[in-house]
Design an enzyme around this catalytic site. Sequence first.
Site, PDB file in Angstrom:
ATOM      1  N   ASP A  51     -15.477  24.176   9.214  1.00 18.13           N
ATOM      2  CA  ASP A  51     -14.281  23.837  10.126  1.00 18.13           C
ATOM      3  C   ASP A  51     -14.330  25.345  11.447  1.00 18.13           C
ATOM      4  O   ASP A  51     -14.720  26.488  10.855  1.00 18.13           O
ATOM      5  CB  ASP A  51     -12.910  23.960   9.901  1.00 18.13           C
ATOM      6  CG  ASP A  51     -12.102  23.180  10.747  1.00 18.13           C
ATOM      7  OD1 ASP A  51     -11.993  21.923  10.535  1.00 18.13           O
ATOM      8  OD2 ASP A  51     -11.682  23.906  11.448  1.00 18.13           O
TER       9      ASP A  51
ATOM     10  N   PHE B 177     -10.719   4.693   4.920  1.00 18.09           N
ATOM     11  CA  PHE B 177      -9.701   3.854   4.691  1.00 18.09           C
ATOM     12  C   PHE B 177      -8.581   4.400   3.542  1.00 18.09           C
ATOM     13  O   PHE B 177      -8.230   3.974   2.945  1.00 18.09           O
ATOM     14  CB  PHE B 177     -10.076   2.481   4.139  1.00 18.09           C
ATOM     15  CG  PHE B 177     -11.143   1.728   4.804  1.00 18.09           C
ATOM     16  CD1 PHE B 177     -10.655   1.048   6.295  1.00 18.09           C
ATOM     17  CD2 PHE B 177     -12.415   1.598   4.794  1.00 18.09           C
ATOM     18  CE1 PHE B 177     -11.709   0.400   6.946  1.00 18.09           C
ATOM     19  CE2 PHE B 177     -13.325   1.198   5.427  1.00 18.09           C
ATOM     20  CZ  PHE B 177     -12.909   0.408   6.588  1.00 18.09           C
TER      21      PHE B 177
ATOM     22  N   PHE C 165       2.397  -4.385   3.596  1.00 17.74           N
ATOM     23  CA  PHE C 165       2.788  -4.021   4.940  1.00 17.74           C
ATOM     24  C   PHE C 165       3.829  -5.208   5.610  1.00 17.74           C
ATOM     25  O   PHE C 165       3.879  -5.356   6.667  1.00 17.74           O
ATOM     26  CB  PHE C 165       1.420  -4.183   5.785  1.00 17.74           C
ATOM     27  CG  PHE C 165       0.720  -2.969   5.608  1.00 17.74           C
ATOM     28  CD1 PHE C 165       0.823  -1.773   6.324  1.00 17.74           C
ATOM     29  CD2 PHE C 165      -0.227  -2.838   4.435  1.00 17.74           C
ATOM     30  CE1 PHE C 165       0.093  -0.663   6.079  1.00 17.74           C
ATOM     31  CE2 PHE C 165      -0.863  -1.822   4.190  1.00 17.74           C
ATOM     32  CZ  PHE C 165      -0.684  -0.508   5.154  1.00 17.74           C
TER      33      PHE C 165
ATOM     34  N   GLY D 147      10.889  -1.876   9.247  1.00 13.95           N
ATOM     35  CA  GLY D 147      11.471  -0.274   9.458  1.00 13.95           C
ATOM     36  C   GLY D 147      11.461  -0.076  10.959  1.00 13.95           C
ATOM     37  O   GLY D 147      11.440  -0.904  11.767  1.00 13.95           O
TER      38      GLY D 147
ATOM     39  N   CYS E  11      -3.126   7.330  12.447  1.00 18.14           N
ATOM     40  CA  CYS E  11      -4.180   6.334  12.610  1.00 18.14           C
ATOM     41  C   CYS E  11      -3.699   4.814  13.340  1.00 18.14           C
ATOM     42  O   CYS E  11      -4.246   4.762  14.488  1.00 18.14           O
ATOM     43  CB  CYS E  11      -4.859   5.610  11.134  1.00 18.14           C
ATOM     44  SG  CYS E  11      -5.455   6.717  10.248  1.00 18.14           S
TER      45      CYS E  11
ATOM     46  N   LYS F 279      -3.142   5.637  17.363  1.00 18.18           N
ATOM     47  CA  LYS F 279      -4.239   5.877  17.903  1.00 18.18           C
ATOM     48  C   LYS F 279      -5.431   4.781  17.975  1.00 18.18           C
ATOM     49  O   LYS F 279      -6.070   4.649  18.851  1.00 18.18           O
ATOM     50  CB  LYS F 279      -5.013   7.329  17.337  1.00 18.18           C
ATOM     51  CG  LYS F 279      -6.188   7.659  17.695  1.00 18.18           C
ATOM     52  CD  LYS F 279      -6.550   9.004  17.125  1.00 18.18           C
ATOM     53  CE  LYS F 279      -6.811   8.841  15.793  1.00 18.18           C
ATOM     54  NZ  LYS F 279      -8.092   8.360  15.308  1.00 18.18           N
TER      55      LYS F 279
END
Length: 438
Positions: free
Chosen positions: A30, A152, A252, A256, A263, A266
């Site tokens: 990094d 994922f 899912f 809410g 993720c 975007k």
Amino acid sequence: MRIVMIGSGYVGLVSGACLADFGHHVTCVDKSAAKIDALEAGKVPIFEPGLDTIIEHNRSAGRLDFSKELAASVANAQVVFIAVGTPSRRGDGHADLSYVYAAAREIAAAVSGFTVVVTKSTVPVGTGDEIERIFREEFPEKDISVVSNPEFLREGAAITDFKRPDRIVLGTDEPRAVEIMREVYRPLYLNEAPLYFCERRTSELIKYAANAFLAMKITFINEIADLCEQIGADVQKVAKGIGMDKRIGDKFLHAGPGYGGSCFPKDTLALVKTAQDYDSPVRLIETTVAINDNRKRAMGRKVIAACDGTVRGKKIAILGLTFKPNTDDMRDAPSITIIQALLDGGANVHAFDPEGMEMAKEVVAPITYGNDPYEIAEGAEAMVIVTEWDEFRALDLKRIKSLVKTPTIVDLRNIYPVAEVTKHGFAYFAIGKKNEKQ
């Protein structure tokens, strides 16, 4: 195998640590000196359950190390993963690929011998082709194969997701690259993790399509929740009833305050922009993005309505700031917009989150932070559950009733049964259910 992970953010650090746990030698690189210095000092810069233990174990075993120097690390690597950020580009919403292309050029300049370069970052369709073009035109002497391998990982469950994945998508048809990628993931063979090889562009689209579908599913049940409130139905029972259909599934379908995180916001926007560029608009996803953006502000209005239409001068206690439990990630968290709506209405906002308060201070307008739910409850005219942390599921409601000024709970995650709250004398406002006023 000798593997290098370019980027030590969430995806890079989790992936690198897990690959080292498989027995490979992994170097996480990094450009942030502060991040690498912290990792070398044994401090993990993100909160992810179990990650610190895996990092410590593999560092001690000599399989995982960290570096600020890309060239030296890449020179002897067989596989180099690109796991840098692809944020939404300011102005147009497209994915910003500048970090990806910069990393690709540095990698190509440093590799020696046949090397597989893998895009782990979430990138639009055609990114792998552009990386390959850069290699071919700017580094024609280098022997490099470009593979797409989207991640994922669910924040809060990333270790399990990496080690016991539903599938491992690999975009390549180059025989040497196929062989090497099989070797990278060979330790998962015992878990019978399916390796799904396909064209590179298909692999890139699979990531976006998966996230967009899940975001759409969340948005669907949120709209059904609004309808439930109007007609007197219970969204949790509706979700269970439709989720029992195996064609739909129950994942899912939890109503809410809208989706957030690193993720979904975007990636849905990037897919919309890509589709527009190819003159093949994805109208369902466009609408999903718009509905989700509006919903967060609407949740602020829901709290105001629960406070008899005004929060001016009132203390409002917010439980949970991160976009989901078991993470400190504040990216696009619903709490940001909800709190802003309350502040705009003149509220005095106090908040508590088990892990997210330091991150929140960087993105949330100035508010008061407390040490626990009971501290911020004192004198509050409403308590608002925004993130469903486990420790909020068994609050001492009798104690809270003695602390608050007005016994009102707005549960934006539906974590309490209505009867449990109302029997303690609270007015209870949930999502997709009949409001219970005292």
